[in-house]
Design an enzyme around this catalytic site. Structure first.
Site, PDB file in Angstrom:
ATOM      1  N   ARG A   1      89.829 118.992  30.427  1.00  0.00           N
ATOM      2  CA  ARG A   1      89.428 120.804  31.548  1.00  0.00           C
ATOM      3  C   ARG A   1      90.428 120.703  32.335  1.00  0.00           C
ATOM      4  NH1 ARG A   1      90.008 123.134  35.631  1.00  0.00           N
ATOM      5  NH2 ARG A   1      89.065 121.579  36.975  1.00  0.00           N
ATOM      6  N   ASP A   2      90.883 119.695  33.122  1.00  0.00           N
ATOM      7  CA  ASP A   2      91.904 120.268  33.755  1.00  0.00           C
ATOM      8  C   ASP A   2      93.001 120.238  33.387  1.00  0.00           C
ATOM      9  OD1 ASP A   2      91.922 119.152  37.479  1.00  0.00           O
ATOM     10  OD2 ASP A   2      93.069 120.096  35.921  1.00  0.00           O
TER      11      ASP A   2
ATOM     12  N   HIS B   1      89.376 113.065  44.173  1.00  0.00           N
ATOM     13  CA  HIS B   1      90.566 113.811  42.664  1.00  0.00           C
ATOM     14  C   HIS B   1      91.830 114.098  43.197  1.00  0.00           C
ATOM     15  CE1 HIS B   1      90.372 116.613  39.130  1.00  0.00           C
ATOM     16  NE2 HIS B   1      91.958 116.978  39.668  1.00  0.00           N
TER      17      HIS B   1
ATOM     18  N   HIS C   1      95.755 113.992  42.817  1.00  0.00           N
ATOM     19  CA  HIS C   1      97.497 114.251  42.276  1.00  0.00           C
ATOM     20  C   HIS C   1      98.376 113.492  42.204  1.00  0.00           C
ATOM     21  CE1 HIS C   1      96.441 118.289  40.101  1.00  0.00           C
ATOM     22  NE2 HIS C   1      95.300 117.745  40.045  1.00  0.00           N
TER      23      HIS C   1
ATOM     24  N   CYS D   1     101.887 119.969  37.873  1.00  0.00           N
ATOM     25  CA  CYS D   1     101.048 120.801  38.426  1.00  0.00           C
ATOM     26  C   CYS D   1     102.152 122.288  38.537  1.00  0.00           C
ATOM     27  CB  CYS D   1     101.992 119.939  40.054  1.00  0.00           C
ATOM     28  SG  CYS D   1     101.730 120.546  41.231  1.00  0.00           S
TER      29      CYS D   1
ATOM     30  N   ASN E   1      97.744 115.221  37.292  1.00  0.00           N
ATOM     31  CA  ASN E   1      96.647 114.461  37.512  1.00  0.00           C
ATOM     32  C   ASN E   1      97.085 113.419  37.088  1.00  0.00           C
ATOM     33  OD1 ASN E   1      93.823 116.404  37.855  1.00  0.00           O
ATOM     34  ND2 ASN E   1      95.133 117.285  35.574  1.00  0.00           N
TER      35      ASN E   1
END
Lengths: 294, 346
Positions: free
Chosen positions: B51-52, B243, B245, B276, B285
């Site tokens: 998803r992300d 979460h 990055h 990003c 990520n």
């Protein structure tokens, strides 16, 4: 406060495929001096037969603009290299041991003991000449040939280098396999034999673990960190994989932690941009990648 | 203090001291523990790649590729895989096939498949498509909230309240996300008390877990520790996730810090999918492979088979015609070295 030892011009360039012109090396070192780095490993007095990248060692030493207060150590694998280094004006040298027998044999063609005997000649001569010696131990968290390396063996080799007269010993995770668990165990063993303020960590980022490993080392009292501008220097044991941790990324983390380094990050990034464009390669530093895109 | 012979005895013998004063032994052990870190025995990995990750990839990914990716990830042991997003396909065309994906994936009984639902409309579609867990996305930055979802933080939370209430009635768990927890691309530094406030609101509304997102990857261990310290005053660590990055290479160091502070749920993305959106060409990520390598190296269990994740990463990178962002995957390309390294890290 953390002291950064910049190894880009030596360890970094030595592991780059492209042969770098002498004037580019000199300019890089001069830019790094301007960026506020306190220690910059300038070159290596090994035989150009083995390491052609460092064949211009004397020229580089004489060509750089030495900033007052900055140290420019050079590698000297034996007495011959040491003598050539001193003649070329070196005020600090470095010697390289290994915590793995197989690695020692494959890398410098002798056992760990034999290599330490060779280095003893160098440290004796250095003492007499008033030249400081930095020690390196490779494979502290794993060896490309032996696999696991015992923390006690690392401690033993480190202790010998320290007793020989090395003012500081840099512990190298040569293939970047280490993780915070292994780093803790290894540093615990080594710091029982050698005071923690005589230790440095030299982490490779081959498995992306470098900054986490450096963080753990800092938490254990280490205050000297080796790194390479733009993350120069791939891993010779894993084709295409990354090697040295990028100085920019280390400095970003340290400054974010409120730790002083004396380094000017934008000037450092300029030096990184310069060498990458000369080498026609992309930077391995994430900070540099992000900063130029924002 | 006791009589002279007893005192001398204690000075000479630690063992005898401990024998006579067992409470002292316990106190000394605790002191030692404070200097060495305690890590969780088990860390739950929440895989956000499908998803992300994919949402932030430029290439449009065919539905069957998404399905195959999720199916491969389901075989790795990952306990949670964020499958898709029920946002309007006008805003996020990459996720337009949400219903098809959710209905076609092979759902393992050991895995949860949350989907994003920004509002009631999305929630209803998700449930109709068979979703059994949903996620809502708040922000700690007003400007980010307005630019990203066109409303203030307060308005967004009102919207989520509707979703969370309805989800509760239907016994569908809701995961919360708070973006810009360590910095905002528009506002710069964020007040950690504000982060704590938003997290608390989501938790009190009924989110079983809230994931704290370093949306632009600017955080460092220092800011991570401060932010968590503030948030953990309001919400228990067992209900929090990080979460991170990797835009500035800080992700693993930040995750390590979070673990040291008691967090035991980490979001990551296979092959580091998802750049990003605020820094063209920069990474986003953190890679699941690199996180697993660190955790396993520290003796922390995850239940995940790293080599199978590397395979899934390899698959999606080939399909996307891109290189992996995972350093472990890059290094593992040299198979013989990889085998020797397996000896070290198992």
């Amino acid at each position: 406060r953390v002291k950064i030892v910049e190894v880009g011009p030596r360890d970094g360039l030595q592991n780059e495929k492209t042969l770098v012109p002498t004037e580019v090396k000199i300019h890089l070192i001069d830019m790094l001096s301007e960026a506020g780095l306190p220690v910059i490993e300038a070159t290596s007095f090994v035989s150009p037969k083995w390491v052609p990248q460092m064949a211009d060692q004397v020229e580089v030493m004489k060509g750089i603009n030495r900033r007052p207060g900055v140290s420019y150590p050079v590698l000297t694998p034996n007495l011959k290299g040491f003598q050539a280094a001193v003649k070329a004006g070196a005020a600090e040298v470095a010697i390289f041991g290994a915590a793995s027998e197989l690695f020692s044999k494959k890398n410098i063609n002798c056992s760990v003991d034999e290599s330490l005997q060779r280095f003893e000649e160098v440290t004796k001569a250095a003492k007499e000449a008033g030249v400081r010696v930095r020690g390196y131990v490779s494979c502290v968290l794993g060896c490309p040939y032996e696999g696991q390396v015992s923390p006690d063996k690392v401690a033993q080799v480190t202790k010998r280098l320290y007793s020989m007269g090395c003012y500081e010993i840099s512990l190298g995770d040569t293939i970047g396999v280490g993780t915070p668990g292994g780093m803790t165990e290894m540093l615990e063993a080594v710091s029982r034999e050698v005071p923690v303020d005589a230790l440095a960590v030299h982490c490779h980022d081959t498995y992306g673990q470098a900054l986490a490993n450096i963080l753990i080392a800092l938490q254990m009292g280490i205050s000297v960190v080796d790194s390479s501008v733009a993350g120069l220097g791939g891993c010779p044991y894993a084709q295409g994989a990354s090697g040295n941790v990028a100085t920019e990324d280390v400095v970003y983390m340290l400054h974010g932690l409120g730790i002083q380094t004396g380094v000017d990050l934008p000037k450092l990034m300029d030096a990184g941009a310069f060498i990458c464009s000369s080498l026609n390669r992309k930077t391995s530093s994430k900070v540099a990648q992000a900063a130029c895109k924002l | 203090m006791g009589n002279f012979p007893t005192t001398v005895k204690h000075c000479l013998s630690y063992e005898e001291l401990i024998q006579d004063y067992p409470w002292l032994a316990r106190w000394l052990q605790e002191e030692k523990r404070a200097l060495t870190h305690e890590y969780p025995e088990y860390v739950k990995i929440v895989e956000v790649g499908p998803r992300d990750g994919l949402q932030n990839e430029k290439e449009m990914v065919p539905t069957r590729v998404k399905i195959q990716l999720i199916d491969m990830l389901s075989e790795t042991g990952l306990p949670v895989i964020e499958a898709t997003s029920f946002v309007s396909s006008k805003w996020v065309p990459q996720m337009a096939d949400h219903t098809e994906v959710l209905q076609a994936i092979h759902r393992s009984s050991h895995v949860r498949y949350p989907v994003l639902t920004p509002n009631m409309h999305g929630f209803q579609d998700a449930v109709a498509a068979g979703a059994t867990e949903v996620a809502v996305f708040g922000s700690a930055s007003e400007t980010f909230s307005r630019k990203n979802i066109n409303c203030s933080i307060d308005e967004s939370i009102l919207r989520f309240e509707e979703v969370i209430c309805t989800a509760k009635q239907r016994q569908i768990p809701v995961r919360g996300y708070v973006s810009c927890a360590l910095g905002c691309p528009y506002e710069g530094p964020i007040e950690f008390t504000k982060v704590a406030e938003v997290v608390k609101r989501l938790y009190e509304l009924g989110c079983y877990e809230v994931s704290l997102g370093d949306t632009i990857g600017v955080g460092t261990p220092g800011s991570m520790a401060k932010m968590l310290h503030n948030v953990m005053k309001e919400v228990p660590s067992s209900a929090l996730a990080v979460h991170c990055h990797d835009t500035y290479g800080q992700a693993l160091a930040n995750i390590l810090t979070a673990l040291q502070m008691g967090i035991c749920t980490v979001d990551s993305s296979v092959a580091g999918l998802g750049g990003c959106p605020y820094a063209q060409g920069a990474s986003g990520n953190v890679s699941t492979e690199d996180v697993l390598y660190m955790l396993h190296g520290m003796g922390i269990k995850t239940g995940v088979d790293l080599s199978k994740v590397i395979e899934a990463g390899d698959f999606i990178c080939k399909a996307l015609n891109r290189k992996t962002n995972s350093k472990v995957a890059q290094a593992s390309g040299d198979y013989s070295v990889h085998c020797r390294m397996k000896k070290i890290n198992t």
